[in-house]
Write a protein that holds these residues in place. Structure first.
Motif, PDB file in Angstrom:
ATOM      1  N   GLN A   9      32.119  35.947  39.713  1.00  0.00           N
ATOM      2  CA  GLN A   9      31.723  35.490  38.381  1.00  0.00           C
ATOM      3  C   GLN A   9      30.819  36.505  37.687  1.00  0.00           C
ATOM      4  N   LEU A  10      30.099  37.314  38.445  1.00  0.00           N
ATOM      5  CA  LEU A  10      29.270  38.365  37.858  1.00  0.00           C
ATOM      6  C   LEU A  10      30.140  39.459  37.263  1.00  0.00           C
ATOM      7  N   VAL A  11      31.293  39.702  37.871  1.00  0.00           N
ATOM      8  CA  VAL A  11      32.196  40.754  37.421  1.00  0.00           C
ATOM      9  C   VAL A  11      33.076  40.267  36.276  1.00  0.00           C
TER      10      VAL A  11
ATOM     11  N   GLY B  82      31.244  31.352  52.807  1.00  0.00           N
ATOM     12  CA  GLY B  82      31.700  32.678  52.411  1.00  0.00           C
ATOM     13  C   GLY B  82      32.522  32.633  51.137  1.00  0.00           C
ATOM     14  N   ARG B  83      33.381  31.627  51.028  1.00  0.00           N
ATOM     15  CA  ARG B  83      34.198  31.488  49.816  1.00  0.00           C
ATOM     16  C   ARG B  83      33.320  31.247  48.602  1.00  0.00           C
ATOM     17  N   ARG B  84      32.330  30.386  48.750  1.00  0.00           N
ATOM     18  CA  ARG B  84      31.419  30.111  47.635  1.00  0.00           C
ATOM     19  C   ARG B  84      30.691  31.383  47.219  1.00  0.00           C
ATOM     20  N   PHE B  85      30.199  32.158  48.193  1.00  0.00           N
ATOM     21  CA  PHE B  85      29.494  33.401  47.889  1.00  0.00           C
ATOM     22  C   PHE B  85      30.414  34.389  47.172  1.00  0.00           C
ATOM     23  N   ARG B  86      31.642  34.561  47.679  1.00  0.00           N
ATOM     24  CA  ARG B  86      32.584  35.482  47.036  1.00  0.00           C
ATOM     25  C   ARG B  86      32.898  35.045  45.613  1.00  0.00           C
TER      26      ARG B  86
END
Length: 69
Positions: free
Chosen positions: A33-35, A24-28
């Motif tokens: 990084q997209l933002v 979950g941390r990796r996904f968040r």
């Protein structure tokens, strides 16, 4: 249209495994990084004295690259 989530959800019992937490941390982090690309960390804080005492002169734990999560 509901797509299955890539992020593990916390079960009603309230506990998840450490491995699920890391996923979950990796996904968040990837989504953040997209933002706003790059490492975002405050340069200073009102709690610097306390943090530096806890982390041997640093403001926190060393940054872990997303690839290593």
């Amino acid at each position: 249209m509901n797509l299955p989530s890539k992020v593990p959800t916390i079960p009603i019992e309230g506990c998840i495994s450490y491995e699920d937490w890391l996923k979950g941390r990796r996904f968040r982090r990837e989504v953040s990084q997209l933002v706003s690309p790059g490492i975002i960390r405050r340069e200073s804080s009102s709690k610097d004295r306390r943090l530096k005492a806890l982390y041997n002169g640093e403001r926190g734990l060393p940054f872990t690259p997303t690839e290593k999560l």
